[in-house]
Design a protein around this motif. Structure first.
Motif, PDB file in Angstrom:
ATOM      1  N   HIS A  96      39.148  46.890  38.687  1.00 49.14           N
ATOM      2  CA  HIS A  96      39.502  45.576  39.228  1.00 49.14           C
ATOM      3  C   HIS A  96      40.015  45.686  40.661  1.00 49.14           C
ATOM      4  N   LEU A  97      39.944  44.562  41.371  1.00 51.09           N
ATOM      5  CA  LEU A  97      40.263  44.532  42.796  1.00 51.09           C
ATOM      6  C   LEU A  97      41.523  43.719  43.061  1.00 51.09           C
ATOM      7  N   THR A 138      34.033  42.784  37.433  1.00 57.78           N
ATOM      8  CA  THR A 138      35.409  43.013  37.897  1.00 57.78           C
ATOM      9  C   THR A 138      36.153  41.698  38.068  1.00 57.78           C
ATOM     10  N   ARG A 139      37.478  41.778  37.879  1.00 57.64           N
ATOM     11  CA  ARG A 139      38.358  40.657  38.205  1.00 57.64           C
ATOM     12  C   ARG A 139      38.942  40.908  39.593  1.00 57.64           C
ATOM     13  N   ILE A 140      39.254  39.847  40.293  1.00 53.04           N
ATOM     14  CA  ILE A 140      39.790  39.966  41.650  1.00 53.04           C
ATOM     15  C   ILE A 140      41.102  39.198  41.743  1.00 53.04           C
ATOM     16  N   ILE A 141      42.172  39.918  42.074  1.00 61.18           N
ATOM     17  CA  ILE A 141      43.464  39.276  42.320  1.00 61.18           C
ATOM     18  C   ILE A 141      43.611  39.108  43.824  1.00 61.18           C
ATOM     19  N   VAL A 142      43.821  37.872  44.250  1.00 60.26           N
ATOM     20  CA  VAL A 142      43.973  37.553  45.667  1.00 60.26           C
ATOM     21  C   VAL A 142      45.442  37.228  45.914  1.00 60.26           C
ATOM     22  N   ALA A 143      46.094  38.001  46.787  1.00 59.50           N
ATOM     23  CA  ALA A 143      47.538  37.864  46.978  1.00 59.50           C
ATOM     24  C   ALA A 143      47.871  37.401  48.390  1.00 59.50           C
ATOM     25  N   GLY A 144      48.715  36.385  48.468  1.00 59.00           N
ATOM     26  CA  GLY A 144      49.169  35.883  49.774  1.00 59.00           C
ATOM     27  C   GLY A 144      49.790  34.516  49.628  1.00 59.00           C
ATOM     28  N   GLY A 145      51.032  34.394  50.058  1.00 59.93           N
ATOM     29  CA  GLY A 145      51.753  33.134  49.901  1.00 59.93           C
ATOM     30  C   GLY A 145      51.448  32.130  50.987  1.00 59.93           C
ATOM     31  N   ALA A 146      52.179  31.035  50.948  1.00 56.57           N
ATOM     32  CA  ALA A 146      51.948  29.928  51.877  1.00 56.57           C
ATOM     33  C   ALA A 146      52.530  30.239  53.247  1.00 56.57           C
ATOM     34  N   VAL A 147      51.749  29.968  54.282  1.00 60.10           N
ATOM     35  CA  VAL A 147      52.226  30.076  55.654  1.00 60.10           C
ATOM     36  C   VAL A 147      52.297  28.699  56.300  1.00 60.10           C
ATOM     37  N   ALA A 151      48.323  28.178  50.884  1.00 57.52           N
ATOM     38  CA  ALA A 151      48.619  29.604  50.743  1.00 57.52           C
ATOM     39  C   ALA A 151      47.426  30.448  51.184  1.00 57.52           C
ATOM     40  N   GLU A 152      47.725  31.644  51.657  1.00 57.45           N
ATOM     41  CA  GLU A 152      46.661  32.585  52.022  1.00 57.45           C
ATOM     42  C   GLU A 152      45.712  32.815  50.857  1.00 57.45           C
ATOM     43  N   ALA A 153      46.274  32.961  49.669  1.00 53.44           N
ATOM     44  CA  ALA A 153      45.446  33.232  48.495  1.00 53.44           C
ATOM     45  C   ALA A 153      44.414  32.133  48.276  1.00 53.44           C
ATOM     46  N   GLU A 154      44.788  30.898  48.536  1.00 51.20           N
ATOM     47  CA  GLU A 154      43.860  29.779  48.359  1.00 51.20           C
ATOM     48  C   GLU A 154      42.701  29.866  49.352  1.00 51.20           C
ATOM     49  N   VAL A 155      43.028  30.198  50.599  1.00 46.76           N
ATOM     50  CA  VAL A 155      41.990  30.286  51.634  1.00 46.76           C
ATOM     51  C   VAL A 155      41.041  31.440  51.338  1.00 46.76           C
ATOM     52  N   LEU A 163      31.104  32.852  49.574  1.00 47.40           N
ATOM     53  CA  LEU A 163      30.193  33.991  49.704  1.00 47.40           C
ATOM     54  C   LEU A 163      29.454  34.312  48.409  1.00 47.40           C
ATOM     55  N   GLY A 164      29.780  33.587  47.336  1.00 49.69           N
ATOM     56  CA  GLY A 164      29.037  33.756  46.099  1.00 49.69           C
ATOM     57  C   GLY A 164      29.797  34.362  44.942  1.00 49.69           C
ATOM     58  N   VAL A 165      31.086  34.632  45.103  1.00 52.37           N
ATOM     59  CA  VAL A 165      31.882  35.184  44.014  1.00 52.37           C
ATOM     60  C   VAL A 165      32.252  34.061  43.049  1.00 52.37           C
ATOM     61  N   ASN A 166      32.025  34.270  41.775  1.00 52.71           N
ATOM     62  CA  ASN A 166      32.342  33.254  40.756  1.00 52.71           C
ATOM     63  C   ASN A 166      33.849  33.032  40.702  1.00 52.71           C
ATOM     64  N   GLY A 167      34.246  31.765  40.776  1.00 53.83           N
ATOM     65  CA  GLY A 167      35.663  31.424  40.764  1.00 53.83           C
ATOM     66  C   GLY A 167      36.380  31.833  39.496  1.00 53.83           C
ATOM     67  N   ASP A 168      35.663  31.973  38.387  1.00 50.09           N
ATOM     68  CA  ASP A 168      36.290  32.377  37.128  1.00 50.09           C
ATOM     69  C   ASP A 168      36.807  33.813  37.182  1.00 50.09           C
ATOM     70  N   ARG A 169      36.313  34.583  38.137  1.00 51.54           N
ATOM     71  CA  ARG A 169      36.748  35.977  38.255  1.00 51.54           C
ATOM     72  C   ARG A 169      38.004  36.115  39.100  1.00 51.54           C
ATOM     73  N   LEU A 170      38.430  35.051  39.739  1.00 55.78           N
ATOM     74  CA  LEU A 170      39.533  35.116  40.702  1.00 55.78           C
ATOM     75  C   LEU A 170      40.870  34.766  40.064  1.00 55.78           C
ATOM     76  N   ILE A 171      41.877  35.547  40.405  1.00 55.51           N
ATOM     77  CA  ILE A 171      43.258  35.276  40.007  1.00 55.51           C
ATOM     78  C   ILE A 171      44.069  35.172  41.293  1.00 55.51           C
ATOM     79  N   LYS A 172      44.735  34.050  41.487  1.00 56.64           N
ATOM     80  CA  LYS A 172      45.452  33.837  42.751  1.00 56.64           C
ATOM     81  C   LYS A 172      46.947  34.069  42.591  1.00 56.64           C
TER      82      LYS A 172
END
Length: 273
Positions: A96-97, A138-147, A151-155, A163-172
């Motif tokens: 996982h990423l 793979t699952r992808i955890i995107v880390a970054g708080g609000a500026v 939040a960075e994670a949302e962007v 870019l084509g990554v399925n949103g179901d694989r993303l954890i923010k």
């Protein structure tokens, strides 16, 4: 106010300006004291001493300026941080990423404003997308708080989906403001999502030492192995020895190095790495 002071104190141009003021003050004070102590008969000796003092101060200033802006000096300094994690074995494909945000313009008001991402964030997110699209389980955890309002994670997550990554694989993870908080909050998500290691940590090469040590400390009691994936490498290789002419790109890189070096020191003092 505190963040503004930090920005000033960690800006090479500000430091060089303050050094200029200090050296000028030392030179002027020395001249004034010398003129008070000496008479006319010693004027030549006083002048020579003043000239030598001025020359020494000038050499100090030039040395400091080159240390901050000469490519042949700055790039090897950066490489001392980046190189240890460039050639290490990576986790196997399919692990996982975890991608860390590297800055988003505070004026962002919508997650689709990808142009608000800083260069570091864009590079990290693009590298993550490449791996995610090649490894569809793979699952992808995107880390970054609000500026700002977003939040960075949302962007980053929105960019990955574009870019084509399925949103179901993303954890923010959108609540962290520091690398330490990234590690703590991601560790909680790994547990909550029952994600077992290893995981690949994606961040800029210069940021990797602090990020990797932070994650490994937080996850020390778990079975999750954290493997570094360094991107956004800043140090240039094979810089010729004569590249002493100051460059704005070098001083920009030195500012990044200065911020990271101070952050590493603070983390060590606090026992976070």
């Amino acid at each position: 106010m505190t963040s503004l002071l930090k920005a000033w104190l960690l800006d090479p141009l500000v430091l060089l300006f303050l050094l200029s003021l200090l050296l000028t003050s030392v030179l002027l004070i020395g001249k004034r004291r010398g003129s008070r102590r000496a008479g006319r008969a010693r004027s030549r000796i006083r002048t020579r001493g003043s000239n030598r003092r001025g020359l020494r101060l000038l050499l100090v200033w030039i040395s400091a300026f080159l240390f901050c802006s000469a490519p042949v000096i700055v790039n090897p300094l950066i490489a001392t941080l980046e190189n240890p994690y460039l050639e290490v074995p990576a986790c196997a494909a399919g692990s996982h990423l975890v991608v860390l945000g590297g800055g988003v313009d505070s004026r962002v008001v919508d997650a689709s404003e990808f142009g608000r991402m800083g260069n570091a964030t864009l590079t990290r997110a693009t590298a993550t997308a490449g791996m995610a699209l090649a490894e569809l389980d793979t699952r992808i955890i995107v880390a970054g708080g609000a500026v700002g309002k977003v939040a960075e994670a949302e962007v980053i997550a929105s960019y990955l989906q574009r870019l084509g990554v399925n949103g179901d694989r993303l954890i923010k993870e959108a609540d962290s403001a520091t690398t330490r908080e990234n590690a703590l909050n991601v560790a909680g998500l790994l547990q909550a999502e029952s994600i077992e290691g290893p995981v690949r940590l994606i961040t800029s090469a210069m940021h990797m030492p602090r990020a990797l040590l932070s994650f490994r400390q937080v996850l020390a009691d778990s079975d999750i192995e954290v493997c570094p994936v360094s991107v956004d490498v800043q140090a240039l290789k094979d810089v010729p020895w004569y590249a002493l002419m100051p460059q704005t790109t070098a001083i920009t890189r030195f500012e990044m190095l200065l911020h990271e070096a101070v952050a590493l020191l603070v983390y060590r003092i606090k026992g976070w790495i």
